[in-house]
Design a protein around this motif. Structure first.
Motif, PDB file in Angstrom:
ATOM      1  N   HIS A 275       0.844  -1.205   0.000  1.00 24.37           N
ATOM      2  CA  HIS A 275       0.000   0.000   0.000  1.00 24.37           C
ATOM      3  C   HIS A 275       0.876   1.250   0.000  1.00 24.37           C
ATOM      4  N   SER A 276       2.007   1.158  -0.663  1.00 24.89           N
ATOM      5  CA  SER A 276       2.969   2.265  -0.632  1.00 24.89           C
ATOM      6  C   SER A 276       2.395   3.541  -1.244  1.00 24.89           C
ATOM      7  N   ALA A 277       1.547   3.415  -2.261  1.00 27.45           N
ATOM      8  CA  ALA A 277       0.993   4.618  -2.893  1.00 27.45           C
ATOM      9  C   ALA A 277       0.171   5.424  -1.902  1.00 27.45           C
ATOM     10  N   THR A 278      -0.624   4.751  -1.071  1.00 24.86           N
ATOM     11  CA  THR A 278      -1.426   5.441  -0.065  1.00 24.86           C
ATOM     12  C   THR A 278      -0.536   6.129   0.954  1.00 24.86           C
ATOM     13  N   LEU A 279       0.471   5.419   1.429  1.00 20.36           N
ATOM     14  CA  LEU A 279       1.353   5.973   2.454  1.00 20.36           C
ATOM     15  C   LEU A 279       2.197   7.126   1.909  1.00 20.36           C
ATOM     16  N   LEU A 280       2.647   7.012   0.684  1.00 25.89           N
ATOM     17  CA  LEU A 280       3.474   8.075   0.117  1.00 25.89           C
ATOM     18  C   LEU A 280       2.659   9.323  -0.213  1.00 25.89           C
ATOM     19  N   ALA A 281       1.342   9.194  -0.300  1.00 27.72           N
ATOM     20  CA  ALA A 281       0.497  10.384  -0.449  1.00 27.72           C
ATOM     21  C   ALA A 281       0.597  11.248   0.806  1.00 27.72           C
ATOM     22  N   ASP A 282       0.686  10.619   1.969  1.00 26.34           N
ATOM     23  CA  ASP A 282       0.893  11.369   3.212  1.00 26.34           C
ATOM     24  C   ASP A 282       2.264  12.045   3.222  1.00 26.34           C
ATOM     25  N   VAL A 283       3.246  11.411   2.597  1.00 25.28           N
ATOM     26  CA  VAL A 283       4.571  12.018   2.498  1.00 25.28           C
ATOM     27  C   VAL A 283       4.490  13.359   1.788  1.00 25.28           C
ATOM     28  N   GLU A 284       3.698  13.433   0.731  1.00 27.69           N
ATOM     29  CA  GLU A 284       3.562  14.699   0.003  1.00 27.69           C
ATOM     30  C   GLU A 284       2.963  15.779   0.894  1.00 27.69           C
ATOM     31  N   ASP A 285       2.007  15.399   1.739  1.00 29.16           N
ATOM     32  CA  ASP A 285       1.439  16.385   2.667  1.00 29.16           C
ATOM     33  C   ASP A 285       2.482  16.825   3.680  1.00 29.16           C
ATOM     34  N   ILE A 286       3.283  15.893   4.174  1.00 30.94           N
ATOM     35  CA  ILE A 286       4.335  16.241   5.138  1.00 30.94           C
ATOM     36  C   ILE A 286       5.329  17.216   4.516  1.00 30.94           C
ATOM     37  N   LYS A 287       5.667  17.000   3.258  1.00 29.82           N
ATOM     38  CA  LYS A 287       6.579  17.916   2.573  1.00 29.82           C
ATOM     39  C   LYS A 287       5.972  19.318   2.474  1.00 29.82           C
ATOM     40  N   ARG A 288       4.671  19.382   2.244  1.00 32.07           N
ATOM     41  CA  ARG A 288       4.018  20.690   2.209  1.00 32.07           C
ATOM     42  C   ARG A 288       4.075  21.373   3.576  1.00 32.07           C
ATOM     43  N   GLN A 289       3.874  20.601   4.640  1.00 31.92           N
ATOM     44  CA  GLN A 289       3.932  21.185   5.977  1.00 31.92           C
ATOM     45  C   GLN A 289       5.363  21.610   6.320  1.00 31.92           C
ATOM     46  N   ARG A 290       6.343  20.836   5.894  1.00 33.35           N
ATOM     47  CA  ARG A 290       7.749  21.220   6.096  1.00 33.35           C
ATOM     48  C   ARG A 290       8.040  22.564   5.444  1.00 33.35           C
ATOM     49  N   ASP A 291       7.574  22.731   4.219  1.00 35.68           N
ATOM     50  CA  ASP A 291       7.814  23.985   3.511  1.00 35.68           C
ATOM     51  C   ASP A 291       7.054  25.142   4.157  1.00 35.68           C
ATOM     52  N   ALA A 306      17.550  24.837   4.634  1.00 34.09           N
ATOM     53  CA  ALA A 306      16.834  24.138   3.570  1.00 34.09           C
ATOM     54  C   ALA A 306      16.734  22.663   3.956  1.00 34.09           C
ATOM     55  N   SER A 307      15.568  22.075   3.802  1.00 31.18           N
ATOM     56  CA  SER A 307      15.358  20.720   4.311  1.00 31.18           C
ATOM     57  C   SER A 307      14.888  19.774   3.222  1.00 31.18           C
ATOM     58  N   ASP A 308      15.514  18.595   3.171  1.00 29.24           N
ATOM     59  CA  ASP A 308      15.085  17.495   2.312  1.00 29.24           C
ATOM     60  C   ASP A 308      14.491  16.366   3.151  1.00 29.24           C
ATOM     61  N   SER A 309      14.077  16.688   4.373  1.00 30.48           N
ATOM     62  CA  SER A 309      13.621  15.673   5.307  1.00 30.48           C
ATOM     63  C   SER A 309      12.237  16.029   5.834  1.00 30.48           C
ATOM     64  N   ASN A 310      11.767  15.307   6.850  1.00 26.37           N
ATOM     65  CA  ASN A 310      10.463  15.618   7.434  1.00 26.37           C
ATOM     66  C   ASN A 310      10.604  16.463   8.693  1.00 26.37           C
ATOM     67  N   PHE A 311      11.663  17.248   8.758  1.00 22.33           N
ATOM     68  CA  PHE A 311      11.886  18.143   9.884  1.00 22.33           C
ATOM     69  C   PHE A 311      12.621  19.379   9.397  1.00 22.33           C
ATOM     70  N   ARG A 344      15.220  21.880  16.432  1.00 24.84           N
ATOM     71  CA  ARG A 344      14.730  21.083  15.309  1.00 24.84           C
ATOM     72  C   ARG A 344      13.262  20.753  15.562  1.00 24.84           C
ATOM     73  N   VAL A 345      12.445  20.879  14.537  1.00 26.63           N
ATOM     74  CA  VAL A 345      11.018  20.585  14.670  1.00 26.63           C
ATOM     75  C   VAL A 345      10.586  19.625  13.569  1.00 26.63           C
ATOM     76  N   THR A 346       9.800  18.624  13.945  1.00 26.32           N
ATOM     77  CA  THR A 346       9.250  17.687  12.974  1.00 26.32           C
ATOM     78  C   THR A 346       8.085  18.331  12.237  1.00 26.32           C
ATOM     79  N   ALA A 347       7.993  18.074  10.947  1.00 24.79           N
ATOM     80  CA  ALA A 347       6.827  18.508  10.172  1.00 24.79           C
ATOM     81  C   ALA A 347       5.708  17.502  10.405  1.00 24.79           C
TER      82      ALA A 347
END
Length: 367
Positions: A275-291, A306-311, A344-347
């Motif tokens: 179910h990686s497609a479903t889980l990676l959709a949340d990754v895109e939201d996390i990237k938006r929150q990071r930005d 500049a961050s390439d991570s979820n924090f 450091r803060v988590t997105a």
């Protein structure tokens, strides 16, 4: 605690472990916990149902040992990573920390050294100590960057047996270019250095960011470590893995514990991968929150990296500890990584990100 410390010191503990403290972030009951780089999005319902189904099936045979080679899991991890990898290139363990520990058990040890470049993941020196591997703290630039030239020069100077490169780096969040990885590998050729690229946060990188997976071919001592704790929201399941030449997997087989990967862990990981497609959709939201966090901190006059991570790693504070305490009083827990003037803060989710930014505005306004 003092009494426990006295009792600990009364034991015949190894001398090199005396005075050390275990790894761990504060575990506090707060409304918004953004200090451990977890994926704070709950596991989606369809993924949860699939995990329950797979684990229930595995439970029927828990009286038997699991597949020692976790063959199906390695096949599906290879398919997920791509890059022409096969099951023979993959290995898994209980979190990427155990992956790194097994690598040091196989290639480190007494009389051998691990080089990494600080500040970086604070578990690295603890893993070195636990495997009786010497630890060499390499240097980064004043902005915490690491150039190919500097990294290669330090490898030639220290002649390490193992190098850990964290990309994206924790706690600073920035990814390394392929030139750094290749320069380190080439500089370590005369010493047969094993180079490990710890890509725990790779799925959160900006588009176009390179992965060391593309560098594996023709480099038998290059290892790329990944985890399912972050992008796959499985921090509680403990599943890490690496991709490398098949002989590297053969090497860690010499030090792994028997049947080290439980049937329940294997079942959970397989359900998530399917179910990686479903889980990676949340990754895109996390990237938006990071930005959002980066933009919000910039508006407040702070200095986020500049961050390439979820924090997000950020500075610009006169007293980072006071800032940490003020946020905690407001119900928001971030991470004090021990670097003066930085936190450091988590997105997290959109709501958690809003809560953090709102708290930051109040704290900055009250100065």
């Amino acid at each position: 605690m003092t009494q426990n410390l006295d009792r600990l010191n009364a034991l015949p503990l190894r001398d090199d472990l005396r005075g050390r403290t275990p790894y761990g972030a504060p575990q506090l009951d707060v409304a918004v916990a953004l200090n451990t780089n977890e994926n704070t999005h709950p596991v989606p319902q369809d993924v949860h149902a699939a995990i329950v189904e797979e684990v229930a099936a595995a439970a029927r045979t828990l009286n038997r040992y699991p597949d020692r080679e976790f063959t199906v899991l390695r096949e599906e991890l290879a398919a997920y990573l791509g890059h022409g990898l096969t099951a023979e290139n993959l290995w898994a363990a209980n979190g990427s920390n155990e992956i790194l520990q097994q690598i040091l058990q196989a290639f480190g040890g007494p009389g051998r050294n691990l080089l990494t470049f600080v500040p970086t993941y604070s578990m690295y020196p603890l893993l070195a100590a636990g495997t009786h591997t010497g630890f060499v703290a390499g240097e980064r630039a004043a902005d915490f960057g690491l150039s190919a030239e500097s990294a290669a020069e330090q490898v030639r100077r220290h002649r390490p047996d193992v190098v850990f490169l964290c990309s994206p780096n924790n706690p600073t969040g920035t990814a390394l270019g392929a030139d750094v990885v290749t320069a380190v590998y080439e500089a370590g050729e005369p010493f047969r250095t094993v180079v490990v690229v710890d890509e725990a946060y790779a799925e959160f990188s900006h588009g176009g960011t390179s992965t060391a997976l593309s560098l594996l071919e023709g480099r038998p001592r290059l290892v790329v470590s990944r985890t399912m704790s972050k992008a796959f929201a499985l921090a509680g399941a403990r599943l890490g893995y690496f991709a490398a030449a098949p002989e590297v997997a053969d090497a860690v087989r010499l030090v792994r514990l028997p049947y080290h990967l439980s049937a329940v862990t294997q079942a959970t990981a397989l359900a998530a991968l399917r179910h990686s497609a479903t889980l990676l959709a949340d990754v895109e939201d996390i990237k938006r929150q990071r930005d959002r966090i980066v933009d919000g901190l910039l508006r407040l006059g702070l200095k986020p990296a500049a961050s390439d991570s979820n924090f997000v790693f950020f500075g610009g504070m006169a007293d980072s500890r006071a800032m940490w305490e003020a946020l905690l009083e407001d119900g928001v827990l971030v991470r004090d990584v021990g670097i003066p003037g930085h936190l450091r803060v988590t997105a997290g989710t959109e709501a958690e990100t809003t809560a953090f930014l709102s708290a930051m505005e109040r704290v900055v306004a009250t100065g």
